[in-house]
Structures are given as C-alpha cells and as structure tokens.
Write an enzyme that holds these catalytic residues in place. Structure first.
Site, PDB file in Angstrom:
ATOM      1  CD1 TRP A 101      32.566  36.508  33.347  1.00  0.00           C
ATOM      2  CD2 TRP A 101      33.871  35.119  32.177  1.00  0.00           C
ATOM      3  NE1 TRP A 101      33.252  37.265  32.428  1.00  0.00           N
ATOM      4  CE2 TRP A 101      34.061  36.432  31.696  1.00  0.00           C
ATOM      5  CE3 TRP A 101      34.571  34.064  31.588  1.00  0.00           C
ATOM      6  CZ2 TRP A 101      34.933  36.716  30.644  1.00  0.00           C
ATOM      7  CZ3 TRP A 101      35.449  34.347  30.537  1.00  0.00           C
ATOM      8  CH2 TRP A 101      35.622  35.665  30.083  1.00  0.00           C
ATOM      9  CG  ASP A 171      35.300  33.018  38.805  1.00  0.00           C
ATOM     10  OD1 ASP A 171      36.179  33.807  39.196  1.00  0.00           O
ATOM     11  OD2 ASP A 171      34.963  32.913  37.601  1.00  0.00           O
ATOM     12  CE  LYS A 195      37.629  40.217  35.438  1.00  0.00           C
ATOM     13  NZ  LYS A 195      37.667  40.873  34.134  1.00  0.00           N
TER      14      LYS A 195
END
Length: 359
Positions: A101, A171, A195
């Site tokens: 990511w 992030d 999540k």
C-alpha cells in the site's frame, strides 16, 4: 456451521452493531425512513453525522487544532488527494515503503510531483518496519508519508516515529482505533473504514487545521480538503448508511473500554496466535520479524507447500473464513481487527495446534 471471519477487509463488524443496524438502519427511530433515504440536510441525519465525528474525537483524544473529515473514495483516493493538496511545484514528498500500500501511495504521488523513497524494507520482502533516517530528508520535502500497519505482510509500527521538522502523514487504514495515537507526531492520519471503523464507503481523515490553510487552491474544488472542512463533510451527499454504522461502531468501542480496551484486546488476541507459531518448532513460520509484528494481521506459512494447501482447505471446512494470504505473497493470514471476538481467535489457535499434532 459457525463462520469465523478473519477477512482482511471488508472485515468483521461487532455482532452487537449488526443487530442494532438490523433494527434501525431501515426504520431509523421509527421515523418510517431508512438512513439511506433521509435527507442528508435533515436534523435527523445531522444527529447521526455529527455524533459519529464527536465520537471519533473522543475515542482518539484528538486535539482541537485538528479537523475530522468523513470522505469517500477509500484510502486509495487519499493517495492522490494528499499530493494534489500538499505537493506543490519545486517541492518533494518522502515515502517510507513498508509494503504494497505504501508502494501504491508513492506511485500515485509520482504522477503528481516529485516523490522519493526515504527508506524501505522491500529488500527483505517487507519482513520489518524500516528505519527512518531523518538526516536524509531533502530540504524541500513537504511531507513524509508512512503506512502504520501492513495487512499483506503483517508488520506494524510499534510506535510512530518522533516528528522532526517535516510533517508526517499516516495511512492508518488497518489499525486505526486499535491503539492510542501521539498527535504530536502526526499531521495527517487517514483510514478507510472497512477494517476497524465500520463498513466500506467512508474514509476518516484527521488533519491539522493549519495544513488546510496551506493546501493547493488550483485543483478541482471537490478534491480540496478545505472544501469539505468548510462544509462539515456535507459538501455533497455523504455515504449516509456507512456513516451511521461507523457511529454504531464508535459507540461499541466506548462501551468496550474505549481505545485502551481495544489496545488490550488486540494484544491478547495476537499473543494467542503468535504463541502457537513460536512454539510450533518451525511447523508454522511467521513472516514478520518479531519486533515488527502486527497486532492486526498475523501472517505465516507452513514449511511444506502441499501441507499448507491442506491447512487452508481444512480451515475453510471448519468455518475459518479469509485465512488464505494475499494473492501477491501467498501463505496464511489471520486478520484480527477489533470486532473479531477473542473466542474466535482461541478457536483458530486450537485448530492450528490440532493440525500440527495431526501432521
């Protein structure tokens, strides 16, 4: 058959939240309207909207000099919005690579301006969290970007780095609301909800208000953070259903010990699985180095590939959902976000021990 949800995302929601949503999502407070039908300008929806924002601030103990935004497009949209707003011409952005990511965030920033790798653990297949050498930060660097938890490789920053002079953007999509945050070391923190915070469709962005004043004004209005801040995240129609369930999850966190309760819960669940791995005599081999292990995503392999396939097949037959590792790396992965019950993790640990004993 009971399903034990270990999916990496979208992932498990608390059972209490699902039950509450079933009762009220489609007929909110006996109004005859579902949350998805009511006007986002109505007092009824505003109560939901601002209640969720207030709960986020309370749970994470966010200082008053930060803005809390509820946006769309997922964390991937933030990969583009951040450099569009803050990577001006003749500036650079520094990226810390700790997994897939962060690589994607770097690639997106590179389409907009000068983005460079400050540090990386790619050479050891992302088994560890890289060390940041702040002396290597270029003079014209507008921000440093990092990913706090890496779902695919199962690594996590135990503590975020202590900020020097350059703003730090984080992030936190896969570990937000699982641990306390030292806001002295963060300037922007963002997370897709799917999540630890709720269903997909809404992204939480927490940003210093002073940064809003520095953002680029020449990009499309809908892509500027200032636009959404001035409109209280109601510039255009928000994902009302997702925000409603996000608020329910925030209430569930508060009812279960707040952020301290989530920290303890995460540590206890991870220990159950890492203990099995560490005491398996290399039957199970963890991917991440011990000092970089994630409390959210436990990644491991079996020493024999055929045995690993058998393990995954039997795990699915027993109701363990989502235990297969990401397609890019293979192996096994148990995602144990906040909503995954402790007893589900205990059952997986028991299954792992029994499988080892049988083979």
């Amino acid at each position: 058959m009971t399903i034990y949800n270990f999916n990496a995302g979208p992932s498990a929601l608390p059972q209490e939240v699902i039950e509450k949503a079933q009762k009220s999502l489609f007929n909110f407070e006996n109004s005859g309207l579902s949350v998805m039908e009511m006007s986002h300008r109505s007092p009824m929806y505003e109560e939901i909207h601002f209640g969720a924002i207030s709960s986020i601030k309370e749970i994470l103990n966010i200082p008053d000099d930060f803005e809390i935004l509820l946006l769309q497009g997922g964390a991937s949209m933030q990969f583009a919005m951040l450099p569009m707003n803050f990577l001006q011409s003749e500036q650079s952005a520094a990226y810390v690579l700790s997994g897939s990511w962060s690589e994607k965030a770097l690639k997106e920033a590179g389409r907009i301006g000068d983005a460079y790798v400050l540090s990386s653990s790619k050479e050891d297949n992302y088994k560890s969290i890289p060390t940041i050498e702040f002396d290597s930060v270029k003079e014209n660097t507008s921000y440093i970007h990092l990913t706090s938890n890496n779902t695919i490789f199962g690594t996590q920053w135990q503590e975020l780095p202590e900020k020097q002079r350059t703003p730090i953007f984080v992030d936190a999509s896969s570990d937000i609301f699982s641990k306390r945050i030292n806001w002295n070391n963060v300037d922007v923190l963002y997370a897709g909800a799917q999540k630890n915070a709720g269903p997909s469709g809404v992204t939480v962005v927490i940003m210093r208000k002073t940064l809003l004043e520095q953002s680029n004004t020449s990009i499309p209005q809908i892509l500027t953070y200032n636009t959404h801040a001035k409109a209280d995240s109601l510039y255009h129609t928000p994902p009302t259903g997702s925000i409603y369930v996000l608020g329910l999850v925030m209430n569930w966190i508060k009812e279960n010990g707040g952020i301290e309760g989530m920290e303890s819960r995460a540590s206890n669940k991870a220990a159950l699985l890492y203990d099995v791995i560490d005491n398996s005599n290399q039957f199970y081999v963890g991917h991440a180095l011990v000092n970089s292990r994630s409390l959210m995503n436990v990644t491991f392999r079996l020493s024999d590939e055929n045995l690993e396939k058998k393990f995954l097949q039997e795990a699915k037959e027993f109701g363990f959902e989502g235990v297969k590792g990401h397609r890019s790396v293979g192996g096994c992965r148990a995602s144990i976000y906040n909503a995954v019950p402790v007893d589900h993790v205990e059952k997986l640990a028991h299954f792992m021990k029994e499988f080892q004993n049988s083979h």
